[in-house]
Design a protein around this motif. Structure first.
Motif, PDB file in Angstrom:
ATOM      1  N   HIS A  72      -6.283   1.781   7.704  1.00 16.67           N
ATOM      2  CA  HIS A  72      -6.306   0.478   7.044  1.00 16.67           C
ATOM      3  C   HIS A  72      -6.166  -0.633   8.075  1.00 16.67           C
ATOM      4  O   HIS A  72      -5.627  -0.427   9.166  1.00 16.67           O
ATOM      5  CB  HIS A  72      -5.172   0.369   6.029  1.00 16.67           C
TER       6      HIS A  72
ATOM      7  N   GLN B 129       2.456  -7.788   8.713  1.00 14.70           N
ATOM      8  CA  GLN B 129       2.871  -6.479   8.203  1.00 14.70           C
ATOM      9  C   GLN B 129       2.052  -5.311   8.739  1.00 14.70           C
ATOM     10  O   GLN B 129       2.307  -4.163   8.363  1.00 14.70           O
ATOM     11  CB  GLN B 129       2.792  -6.481   6.675  1.00 14.70           C
TER      12      GLN B 129
ATOM     13  N   ASN C 110       4.137  -2.626  10.549  1.00 12.01           N
ATOM     14  CA  ASN C 110       5.110  -2.119   9.589  1.00 12.01           C
ATOM     15  C   ASN C 110       4.468  -1.101   8.643  1.00 12.01           C
ATOM     16  O   ASN C 110       5.062  -0.057   8.337  1.00 12.01           O
ATOM     17  CB  ASN C 110       5.705  -3.266   8.775  1.00 12.01           C
ATOM     18  N   VAL C 111       3.261  -1.395   8.188  1.00 14.62           N
ATOM     19  CA  VAL C 111       2.576  -0.469   7.290  1.00 14.62           C
ATOM     20  C   VAL C 111       2.215   0.814   8.029  1.00 14.62           C
ATOM     21  O   VAL C 111       2.351   1.914   7.495  1.00 14.62           O
ATOM     22  CB  VAL C 111       1.323  -1.136   6.678  1.00 14.62           C
TER      23      VAL C 111
ATOM     24  N   GLY D 161       5.196   2.879   8.406  1.00 18.52           N
ATOM     25  CA  GLY D 161       5.484   3.464   7.103  1.00 18.52           C
ATOM     26  C   GLY D 161       4.637   4.705   6.848  1.00 18.52           C
ATOM     27  O   GLY D 161       5.106   5.684   6.256  1.00 18.52           O
ATOM     28  N   ASP D 162       3.384   4.673   7.312  1.00 18.54           N
ATOM     29  CA  ASP D 162       2.506   5.848   7.180  1.00 18.54           C
ATOM     30  C   ASP D 162       3.120   7.064   7.857  1.00 18.54           C
ATOM     31  O   ASP D 162       3.232   8.140   7.259  1.00 18.54           O
ATOM     32  CB  ASP D 162       1.138   5.581   7.828  1.00 18.54           C
TER      33      ASP D 162
ATOM     34  N   ARG E 144       1.381   6.808  -0.036  1.00 15.77           N
ATOM     35  CA  ARG E 144       1.055   5.583   0.694  1.00 15.77           C
ATOM     36  C   ARG E 144       0.057   4.697  -0.041  1.00 15.77           C
ATOM     37  O   ARG E 144      -0.115   3.519   0.313  1.00 15.77           O
ATOM     38  CB  ARG E 144       0.488   5.937   2.083  1.00 15.77           C
TER      39      ARG E 144
ATOM     40  N   PRO F  53       1.767   1.275  -1.850  1.00 18.89           N
ATOM     41  CA  PRO F  53       2.250   0.214  -0.949  1.00 18.89           C
ATOM     42  C   PRO F  53       1.165  -0.394  -0.075  1.00 18.89           C
ATOM     43  O   PRO F  53       1.170  -1.597   0.173  1.00 18.89           O
ATOM     44  CB  PRO F  53       3.333   0.910  -0.116  1.00 18.89           C
ATOM     45  N   VAL F  54       0.213   0.438   0.395  1.00 19.34           N
ATOM     46  CA  VAL F  54      -0.852  -0.102   1.236  1.00 19.34           C
ATOM     47  C   VAL F  54      -1.776  -0.989   0.414  1.00 19.34           C
ATOM     48  O   VAL F  54      -2.153  -2.091   0.833  1.00 19.34           O
ATOM     49  CB  VAL F  54      -1.631   1.030   1.932  1.00 19.34           C
TER      50      VAL F  54
ATOM     51  N   MET G 218      -0.088  -4.302  -0.256  1.00 12.44           N
ATOM     52  CA  MET G 218      -0.042  -5.193   0.904  1.00 12.44           C
ATOM     53  C   MET G 218      -1.417  -5.775   1.198  1.00 12.44           C
ATOM     54  O   MET G 218      -1.544  -6.960   1.539  1.00 12.44           O
ATOM     55  CB  MET G 218       0.487  -4.436   2.119  1.00 12.44           C
TER      56      MET G 218
ATOM     57  N   GLY H 146      10.884  -3.909   3.680  1.00 16.14           N
ATOM     58  CA  GLY H 146      10.278  -2.586   3.677  1.00 16.14           C
ATOM     59  C   GLY H 146      11.195  -1.496   3.183  1.00 16.14           C
ATOM     60  O   GLY H 146      10.790  -0.341   3.059  1.00 16.14           O
TER      61      GLY H 146
END
Length: 394
Positions: free
Chosen positions: A284, A292, A295-296, A299-300, A330, A333-334, A337, A382
């Protein structure tokens, strides 16, 4: 089939290195495949805004920068909508900058940290040197070692993702992100400042400690204007930034060479195939206006590591049903965002005066509602993404 490695990670950026540390901690045999750096590379001027969830991940693998100046806490976020009549230039006084919104951290806490990229990469390298179970390989010598699971962390332009047949839906923005570092006359005070100026978005992010005089610039501008800015000499470039932000921090001086890259929204579909998964920018990409992106990506890899750690003992690492647990976790949230950054970009880029009026009303309303501001801060951390508003106390 017996593999020499449990997991092969293609891509040695921050996301790939963090995943290698997370998986090695679970006693998996990891191959981290990296490209050798170019012979002459200018100093890296990038800085990332990392939230509390990302800090927790990096802390868990002992990769958070030790030097307080390398991870500057943000104690206040100030956002302003520049009036259309100003020609995209912020007024010299914040009070005249049109509708604005201010988020303040609670005592002793931080909204986020602005992290120096070279310092973070150095901490990850140090952690990898002391972490058993990770073998670092040169992509030119061994581009894809055999492994039960291959994780592609090669970024937006991943050749392996293309070769594997993953679709990557791109939506270009009409903007280039211009990044730079500037030394300022006045200290930034731990405040992250952002101006929405019609066809551009300018952010000054605090660096070099809470009372430092160094800021990271992220300026999203139309492609033609970006080319002009990147062609200026150091003094003219600093003067252009100083004018655009209304002398918010006094006289500015450039440090290092500015850089630019075209912006796009992108999403891979799917994220997983048998024995293969995507993570980070290979899965992504989003507009940097909310800060972000990394951060994303972190998170992955935190979620992928959790899924692999909690798998049934008999289930192979590359099992498609297992990998789909990661993809499903995921997805929401992805998508949220991506939708949020898209919506913010569209809202603040809209020149219609009626939209600007509603936009200003919205900024003022949020600024007055403490429970709503607290909810926004909670989501940005987050730690509790997309939770209900009712859980927030005033």
């Amino acid at each position: 089939m017996i593999f020499h490695y449990d997991v092969a990670i293609l891509g040695g950026g921050i996301v790939g290195r963090t995943l290698a540390l997370l998986l090695a901690r679970e006693r998996l045999r990891v191959a981290l495949v990296e490209r050798s750096p170019a012979a002459a590379v200018p100093p890296d001027i990038r800085a990332y805004a990392l939230n509390a969830a990302s800090r927790a991940v990096l802390d868990s693998v002992r990769a958070w920068p030790n030097d307080p100046a390398a991870a500057t806490p943000v104690h206040c976020l100030w956002v302003a909508d520049v009036p259309a009549g100003n020609g995209g230039v912020a007024p010299a006084h914040a009070a005249a900058a049109g509708p604005s919104l201010r988020f303040d951290a609670n005592d002793g806490e931080a909204l986020a940290w602005i992290v120096d990229v070279p310092a973070l990469e150095a901490m990850l390298d140090q952690a990898l040197r002391f972490q058993a179970g990770v073998e670092r390989l040169d992509a030119a010598q061994q581009p894809r070692p055999p492994a039960a699971l291959t994780v592609i962390c090669e970024g937006r332009h991943s050749a392996t993702r293309v070769a594997e047949g993953f679709a990557y839906e791109r939506q270009p923005y009409p903007h280039t992100a211009v990044a730079a570092r500037l030394r300022t006359e006045r200290p930034h005070g731990g405040v992250a400042r952002q101006w929405f100026c019609g066809d551009s978005i300018l952010a000054l992010l605090p660096m070099d400690g809470p009372e430092g005089r160094l800021v990271a610039l992220v300026w999203s501008v139309p492609h033609a204007r970006a080319a002009t800015l990147l062609g200026l000499d150091a003094a003219a470039f600093a003067a252009a930034v100083q004018t655009a932000c209304g002398d918010a921090l006094g006289t500015m001086h450039s440090e290092g060479q500015p850089a630019g890259w075209p912006l796009e929204r992108a999403l891979a579909r799917p994220w997983v195939r048998p024995g293969v998964a995507l993570a980070g920018d290979a899965a992504h990409a989003m507009h940097p206006l909310a800060g972000q992106g990394l951060n994303v990506g972190l998170g992955d890899v935190a979620e992928l590591a959790r899924v692999l750690r909690e798998r049934e003992y008999w289930r192979p690492l590359g099992d498609l049903r297992l990998l789909r647990r990661y993809e499903r976790a995921r997805a929401a949230p992805v998508a949220a965002m991506l939708a949020a950054t898209d919506a913010l970009h569209a809202l603040f880029a809209e020149p219609d005066a009626r939209v600007a009026t509603v936009r200003g009303w919205g900024l003022r309303a949020v600024d007055r509602l403490q429970p709503l501001k607290a909810w926004f801060i909670q989501q940005a951390s987050g730690l509790q993404p997309f939770g209900p508003l009712k859980t927030v106390e005033a």
